[in-house]
Design an enzyme around this catalytic site. Structure first.
Site, short mmCIF file in Angstrom:
data_model
loop_
_atom_site.label_atom_id
_atom_site.label_comp_id
_atom_site.label_asym_id
_atom_site.label_seq_id
_atom_site.Cartn_x
_atom_site.Cartn_y
_atom_site.Cartn_z
N GLU A 122 0.83 -1.21 0.00
CA GLU A 122 0.00 0.00 0.00
C GLU A 122 0.86 1.26 0.00
OE1 GLU A 122 -4.16 -1.34 2.06
OE2 GLU A 122 -2.41 -1.21 3.39
N GLU A 142 -3.26 -9.95 2.62
CA GLU A 142 -4.16 -9.96 3.77
C GLU A 142 -5.18 -11.10 3.78
OE1 GLU A 142 -2.73 -5.66 3.58
OE2 GLU A 142 -3.16 -7.30 2.19
#
Length: 268
Positions: A122, A142
């Site tokens: 990110e 994730e």
């Protein structure tokens, strides 16, 4: 000689020299994973750089040869939160204070030296230019641990690369190497690890060759108008745009071109 400022707090190093800020996450024992204190310090650094008009480019990276950043520190207290608790407390600036930040009007180069996973990926998505070592690995992993890339990963990736490529990563949590990410269009340049610093410096030098006011205007125009059509965006009178149009830089650029010499940017 250019001034050098170096600060080291909470395992994050900030160095500013010659108008270039280098931010290094140095938590090598956990592959540069970010805990609460590190996240807070990173937010402080971005705010500091926003307020410093002498900074013309930022390089963000991880310490050591193994990892850029592998996201949130899974050994830290934050993992005790439920998914809803984590979602409710999301930082509006995103992971590491950068992945969704729209107020930093200078270019950010991600120097990806190793694993860029989860929140680390990110942070990469929050950068403007990405230079990666050939052995680097990228992924929003994730789902493999029952979590979600809520700090911009899901929404940014599907906007930055072709839909099927993005979904191929998002729905599997798989890792992709630097060459594959370059083929998707997310990585600008892939080089052997030993050439990474030289490659980053080439990009920095190209940024520094441009008028500081123009570069700030470009960055602000992109970040502040992404929700508009191109025609709508063209008409927005943003502060950095107006400053650039009426700047000493714009006059110097024309003079230098006419006189067939390199420009000397006032930065005003």
């Amino acid at each position: 000689m250019s001034a050098v400022v170096e600060e080291r707090v909470d395992e994050v190093t900030l160095t500013i020299t010659g108008g270039v800020a280098t931010v290094v996450i140095d938590r090598q024992g956990v592959l540069n994973a970010v805990d609460g204190a590190t996240h807070t310090r990173l937010n402080e650094i971005w705010a500091q750089l926003e307020a410093d008009p002498s900074v013309r480019a930022v390089v963000v990276t991880g310490a050591g040869p193994r990892a850029f950043c592998v996201g949130a520190d899974m050994s830290a207290d934050a993992v005790d939160k439920t998914g809803l608790e984590y979602w409710a407390g999301l930082d509006p600036n995103g992971f590491g204070g950068l992945s969704l930040r729209t107020s930093l009007d200078v270019p950010v180069i991600a120097r990806v030296n190793g694993y860029a996973l989860g929140g680390g990926m990110e942070i990469v998505l929050g950068a403007d230019i990405v230079v990666a070592a050939s052995g680097a690995k990228f992924g929003l992993t994730e789902p493999r641990v029952g979590r979600l890339a809520l700090d911009g990963g899901i929404h940014q990736l599907v906007r930055r690369v072709p839909y099927t490529q993005a979904m191929g990563m998002l729905l599997t949590g798989r890792k992709a190497d630097a060459a594959e990410m370059q083929s998707m269009g997310l990585v600008n340049e892939v080089v052997p690890a030993g050439e990474l610093d030289a490659a980053v410096q080439r990009w920095v030098d190209q940024i520094l060759a441009c008028a500081p006011t123009s570069v700030r205007a470009v960055k602000q125009m992109v970040t502040q108008t992404s929700h508009l059509t191109a025609k709508e965006a063209r008409g927005i009178r943003l502060p950095a745009l107006m400053a650039a149009l009426d700047s000493e830089d714009s006059a110097e650029g024309v003079r230098a071109f006419q006189e067939k010499r390199p420009p000397v940017w006032p930065g005003r």
